[in-house]
Scaffold this motif. Structure first.
Motif, PDB file in Angstrom:
ATOM      1  N   VAL A  45     -28.502  21.499  -4.636  1.00  0.00           N
ATOM      2  CA  VAL A  45     -28.344  20.399  -3.678  1.00  0.00           C
ATOM      3  C   VAL A  45     -28.801  20.800  -2.273  1.00  0.00           C
ATOM      4  O   VAL A  45     -29.285  19.975  -1.502  1.00  0.00           O
ATOM      5  N   LYS A  46     -28.678  22.080  -1.943  1.00  0.00           N
ATOM      6  CA  LYS A  46     -29.041  22.529  -0.594  1.00  0.00           C
ATOM      7  C   LYS A  46     -30.484  22.201  -0.228  1.00  0.00           C
ATOM      8  O   LYS A  46     -30.805  22.012   0.930  1.00  0.00           O
ATOM      9  N   ALA A  47     -31.366  22.118  -1.219  1.00  0.00           N
ATOM     10  CA  ALA A  47     -32.786  21.893  -0.918  1.00  0.00           C
ATOM     11  C   ALA A  47     -32.990  20.558  -0.214  1.00  0.00           C
ATOM     12  O   ALA A  47     -33.816  20.432   0.693  1.00  0.00           O
ATOM     13  N   TYR A  97     -20.696  26.282  -8.698  1.00  0.00           N
ATOM     14  CA  TYR A  97     -20.612  26.602  -7.271  1.00  0.00           C
ATOM     15  C   TYR A  97     -21.258  27.978  -7.145  1.00  0.00           C
ATOM     16  O   TYR A  97     -20.651  29.000  -7.458  1.00  0.00           O
ATOM     17  N   ALA A  98     -22.539  27.988  -6.722  1.00  0.00           N
ATOM     18  CA  ALA A  98     -23.333  29.214  -6.847  1.00  0.00           C
ATOM     19  C   ALA A  98     -23.484  29.991  -5.543  1.00  0.00           C
ATOM     20  O   ALA A  98     -24.396  30.804  -5.414  1.00  0.00           O
ATOM     21  N   ASN A  99     -22.589  29.734  -4.600  1.00  0.00           N
ATOM     22  CA  ASN A  99     -22.595  30.563  -3.391  1.00  0.00           C
ATOM     23  C   ASN A  99     -21.611  31.705  -3.636  1.00  0.00           C
ATOM     24  O   ASN A  99     -20.410  31.466  -3.758  1.00  0.00           O
ATOM     25  N   LEU A 139     -21.198  36.297 -12.824  1.00  0.00           N
ATOM     26  CA  LEU A 139     -21.562  37.429 -11.953  1.00  0.00           C
ATOM     27  C   LEU A 139     -23.020  37.314 -11.519  1.00  0.00           C
ATOM     28  O   LEU A 139     -23.912  37.179 -12.354  1.00  0.00           O
ATOM     29  N   ARG A 140     -23.249  37.383 -10.212  1.00  0.00           N
ATOM     30  CA  ARG A 140     -24.632  37.320  -9.683  1.00  0.00           C
ATOM     31  C   ARG A 140     -25.202  38.734  -9.566  1.00  0.00           C
ATOM     32  O   ARG A 140     -24.635  39.595  -8.896  1.00  0.00           O
ATOM     33  N   LEU A 141     -26.345  38.917 -10.203  1.00  0.00           N
ATOM     34  CA  LEU A 141     -27.037  40.210 -10.178  1.00  0.00           C
ATOM     35  C   LEU A 141     -28.101  40.209  -9.086  1.00  0.00           C
ATOM     36  O   LEU A 141     -28.774  39.193  -8.906  1.00  0.00           O
ATOM     37  N   PHE A 182     -28.855  35.122 -11.501  1.00  0.00           N
ATOM     38  CA  PHE A 182     -29.702  35.853 -10.539  1.00  0.00           C
ATOM     39  C   PHE A 182     -30.558  34.844  -9.806  1.00  0.00           C
ATOM     40  O   PHE A 182     -30.631  33.663 -10.192  1.00  0.00           O
ATOM     41  N   HIS A 183     -31.202  35.282  -8.742  1.00  0.00           N
ATOM     42  CA  HIS A 183     -32.169  34.437  -8.026  1.00  0.00           C
ATOM     43  C   HIS A 183     -33.329  35.329  -7.604  1.00  0.00           C
ATOM     44  O   HIS A 183     -33.123  36.323  -6.915  1.00  0.00           O
ATOM     45  N   VAL A 184     -34.532  34.962  -8.021  1.00  0.00           N
ATOM     46  CA  VAL A 184     -35.717  35.795  -7.781  1.00  0.00           C
ATOM     47  C   VAL A 184     -36.318  35.589  -6.390  1.00  0.00           C
ATOM     48  O   VAL A 184     -37.365  36.146  -6.070  1.00  0.00           O
ATOM     49  N   SER A 186     -36.813  32.404  -3.176  1.00  0.00           N
ATOM     50  CA  SER A 186     -37.316  31.031  -3.195  1.00  0.00           C
ATOM     51  C   SER A 186     -38.834  30.997  -3.038  1.00  0.00           C
ATOM     52  O   SER A 186     -39.415  31.824  -2.343  1.00  0.00           O
ATOM     53  N   GLN A 187     -39.444  29.994  -3.675  1.00  0.00           N
ATOM     54  CA  GLN A 187     -40.916  29.902  -3.771  1.00  0.00           C
ATOM     55  C   GLN A 187     -41.461  31.232  -4.301  1.00  0.00           C
ATOM     56  O   GLN A 187     -42.202  31.953  -3.634  1.00  0.00           O
ATOM     57  N   CYS A 188     -41.058  31.539  -5.518  1.00  0.00           N
ATOM     58  CA  CYS A 188     -41.446  32.800  -6.161  1.00  0.00           C
ATOM     59  C   CYS A 188     -42.768  32.605  -6.895  1.00  0.00           C
ATOM     60  O   CYS A 188     -42.806  32.014  -7.978  1.00  0.00           O
ATOM     61  N   GLY A 221     -31.230  30.907 -12.066  1.00  0.00           N
ATOM     62  CA  GLY A 221     -31.359  30.615 -10.636  1.00  0.00           C
ATOM     63  C   GLY A 221     -32.459  29.641 -10.277  1.00  0.00           C
ATOM     64  O   GLY A 221     -32.904  28.824 -11.091  1.00  0.00           O
ATOM     65  N   GLY A 222     -32.896  29.735  -9.010  1.00  0.00           N
ATOM     66  CA  GLY A 222     -33.983  28.877  -8.531  1.00  0.00           C
ATOM     67  C   GLY A 222     -35.231  29.724  -8.346  1.00  0.00           C
ATOM     68  O   GLY A 222     -35.420  30.731  -9.018  1.00  0.00           O
ATOM     69  N   GLY A 223     -36.085  29.294  -7.413  1.00  0.00           N
ATOM     70  CA  GLY A 223     -37.282  30.073  -7.106  1.00  0.00           C
ATOM     71  C   GLY A 223     -38.551  29.484  -7.680  1.00  0.00           C
ATOM     72  O   GLY A 223     -39.651  29.924  -7.338  1.00  0.00           O
ATOM     73  N   PHE A 224     -38.435  28.487  -8.556  1.00  0.00           N
ATOM     74  CA  PHE A 224     -39.611  27.891  -9.212  1.00  0.00           C
ATOM     75  C   PHE A 224     -40.500  27.273  -8.130  1.00  0.00           C
ATOM     76  O   PHE A 224     -40.058  26.407  -7.373  1.00  0.00           O
ATOM     77  N   PRO A 225     -41.745  27.726  -8.055  1.00  0.00           N
ATOM     78  CA  PRO A 225     -42.545  27.362  -6.870  1.00  0.00           C
ATOM     79  C   PRO A 225     -43.055  25.927  -6.866  1.00  0.00           C
ATOM     80  O   PRO A 225     -43.439  25.390  -7.897  1.00  0.00           O
ATOM     81  N   ALA A 355     -38.319  19.729   0.691  1.00  0.00           N
ATOM     82  CA  ALA A 355     -37.311  20.770   0.477  1.00  0.00           C
ATOM     83  C   ALA A 355     -37.078  21.579   1.748  1.00  0.00           C
ATOM     84  O   ALA A 355     -38.040  21.964   2.428  1.00  0.00           O
ATOM     85  N   TYR A 356     -35.823  21.851   2.054  1.00  0.00           N
ATOM     86  CA  TYR A 356     -35.452  22.683   3.208  1.00  0.00           C
ATOM     87  C   TYR A 356     -36.143  22.181   4.478  1.00  0.00           C
ATOM     88  O   TYR A 356     -36.662  22.965   5.274  1.00  0.00           O
ATOM     89  N   SER A 357     -36.193  20.892   4.650  1.00  0.00           N
ATOM     90  CA  SER A 357     -36.867  20.288   5.806  1.00  0.00           C
ATOM     91  C   SER A 357     -35.832  19.470   6.572  1.00  0.00           C
ATOM     92  O   SER A 357     -35.121  20.031   7.414  1.00  0.00           O
TER      93      SER A 357
HETATM   94  C1  LIG Z   1     -27.885  30.368  -5.411  1.00  0.00           C
HETATM   95  C2  LIG Z   1     -29.113  29.545  -5.217  1.00  0.00           C
HETATM   96  N1  LIG Z   1     -29.541  28.794  -6.239  1.00  0.00           N
HETATM   97  C3  LIG Z   1     -30.633  28.009  -6.138  1.00  0.00           C
HETATM   98  C4  LIG Z   1     -31.351  27.956  -4.969  1.00  0.00           C
HETATM   99  C5  LIG Z   1     -32.551  27.061  -4.920  1.00  0.00           C
HETATM  100  O1  LIG Z   1     -33.691  27.814  -4.844  1.00  0.00           O
HETATM  101  P1  LIG Z   1     -35.129  27.128  -4.917  1.00  0.00           P
HETATM  102  O2  LIG Z   1     -35.125  26.002  -3.960  1.00  0.00           O
HETATM  103  O3  LIG Z   1     -36.052  28.222  -4.573  1.00  0.00           O
HETATM  104  O4  LIG Z   1     -35.333  26.661  -6.320  1.00  0.00           O
HETATM  105  C6  LIG Z   1     -30.975  28.757  -3.871  1.00  0.00           C
HETATM  106  C7  LIG Z   1     -31.749  28.753  -2.628  1.00  0.00           C
HETATM  107  O5  LIG Z   1     -31.461  29.389  -1.661  1.00  0.00           O
HETATM  108  C8  LIG Z   1     -29.811  29.567  -4.000  1.00  0.00           C
HETATM  109  O6  LIG Z   1     -29.369  30.321  -2.983  1.00  0.00           O
END
Ligand SMILES: Cc1ncc(COP(=O)(O)O)c(C=O)c1O
Length: 377
Positions: A45-47, A97-99, A139-141, A182-184, A186-188, A221-225, A355-357
């Motif tokens: 949702v943060k995006a 809740y992934a924070n 657990l987040r790696l 895990f999260h690789v 963002s914009q991986c 996780g996220g990161g998909f470009p 995204a993130y704008s």
């Molecule tokens: C825990 C987590 N999941 C997902 C995302 C979303 O990542 P993306 O927008 O690169 O897909 C982020 C971005 O910071 C994140 O911190």
């Protein structure tokens, strides 16, 4: 959208304006599902936390990754009308809740929903045990973020060598570890990050199983470009690598989640702004627009993202600078944009800006964030 439609939108709604096309969000969601059919999509949702976007993805069948209590509540609004039991089922099955770091007040507020939350250290685990004892944990790696536009492993994730101890510690405290995440970064665009991360997660899962705790969930996780430019390889290529590794490394019945943010919304938005000033400095034309890096273009600062400005005018293009409307020197949108000769009141636009704008737009200098117009809702 055609040039005509964009110009007419600017006339009708004024500028600065962000246009979000929900058909494109649905298309991106469908593309993700087509290429990664075994992966459940938890929209990050943060995006872009616009409730309209959350609602569109809710109706498309998405699940959600939230990073704060307000984000949780934005998702919750869509299920408020459901009977309590169905609400609870949705929260169990479709929200993470992934924070990894949560204020204790948030844990207290979430506990009654028995949420799924992430952690990456012992102090967080103890806090979860104390304030949200009904939570399930993931657990987040920490994994390689090499080459990603935004690094996250500097801040989050336990070292793979600590992982099994942290899993054992959770069970000892009476919590249930449901899985790994895990999260690789963002914009991986370095697909090897995903391959390495999947291998690292598989090794931890194997050891955990050997120690008596088989984990059920893998959250990739996220990161998909997003396709910002032609250098970004197609999503299908990345998906093929991920599918191959998942097939090879994990048991058939594992539940796989992903938290794409940018991939779903970046390409769904266009921003429109107007030239409000023009000056020549050291021989270079400088344009000032009625948006800024404190507003729609905040991704330049927070997301390390460069947006290219386009115009409806034809003519010989020259290198120029483009600045935002605020009185701050940091408010530089580009030092080297190529644009034809523009005049006050001409329009410029930027694509792929969903995204993130406007998610991180402020009221700096008294300028409110751009108006957002949702189309094809
Ligand atoms: C825990 C987590 N999941 C997902 C995302 C979303 O990542 P993306 O927008 O690169 O897909 C982020 C971005 O910071 C994140 O911190």
């Amino acid at each position: 959208m055609t040039h005509k439609q964009l110009q007419s939108a600017a006339r009708k709604h004024g500028t600065p304006l962000v246009i979000i096309d929900h058909d494109l969000i649905r298309k991106n969601y469908a593309e993700f599902r087509t290429h990664l059919p075994k992966v459940q999509v938890y929209y990050a949702v943060k995006a872009n936390p616009a409730p309209e976007i959350v609602n569109t993805l809710y109706h498309a069948g998405a699940s959600f990754d939230v990073a704060s209590l307000p984000e949780f509540m934005t998702v919750y609004e869509n299920i408020r009308h459901l009977p309590a039991r169905q609400q609870q089922e949705f929260i169990w099955d479709k929200i993470i809740y992934a924070n990894p770091t949560k204020p204790k007040e948030t844990l207290v507020a979430l506990d009654r929903y028995k949420p799924l939350v992430t952690y990456d250290n012992l102090n967080e685990l103890k806090k979860i045990r104390q304030y949200a004892p009904h939570a399930g944990v993931v657990l987040r790696l920490a994994v390689s973020n090499t080459g990603s536009q935004c690094e996250l492993s500097n801040k989050f994730g336990c070292a793979p060598g600590e992982a099994v101890d942290l899993i054992l510690a959770a069970f000892k405290l009476g919590l249930v570890v449901e899985g790994l995440s895990f999260h690789v970064g963002s914009q991986c665009t370095n697909f090897e990050n995903f391959v390495q991360a999947l291998n690292s997660a598989a090794a931890v899962m194997k050891e955990s199983k050997a120690r008596g705790h088989e984990l059920k969930i893998l959250d990739i996780g996220g990161g998909f470009p997003a396709p910002y430019d032609r250098h970004v390889r197609p999503f299908s290529q990345l998906a093929r690598k991920i599918n191959t590794e998942i097939e090879r490394l994990f048991p058939k019945d594992i539940q796989i989640l992903a938290e794409p943010g940018r991939f779903l919304v970046a390409s769904a938005a266009i921003s429109l702004a107007r030239i409000i000033g023009k000056a020549i400095r050291d021989g270079k034309t400088c344009y000032y627009i009625n948006d800024s890096v404190y507003h729609t273009f905040s991704g330049i600062i927070f997301d390390h993202c460069q947006y290219h400005l386009k115009t409806f005018k034809k003519g010989k293009r020259e290198v120029c600078a483009v600045f935002g409307q605020t009185c701050d020197g940091l408010d530089t949108i580009s030092q080297s944009e190529e644009l034809p000769d523009l005049a006050i009141d001409d329009l410029v636009y930027a694509e792929n800006i969903g995204a993130y704008s406007n998610a991180s737009a402020t009221y700096f200098n008294g300028f409110p964030p751009a108006k957002v117009w949702h189309v094809n809702l």
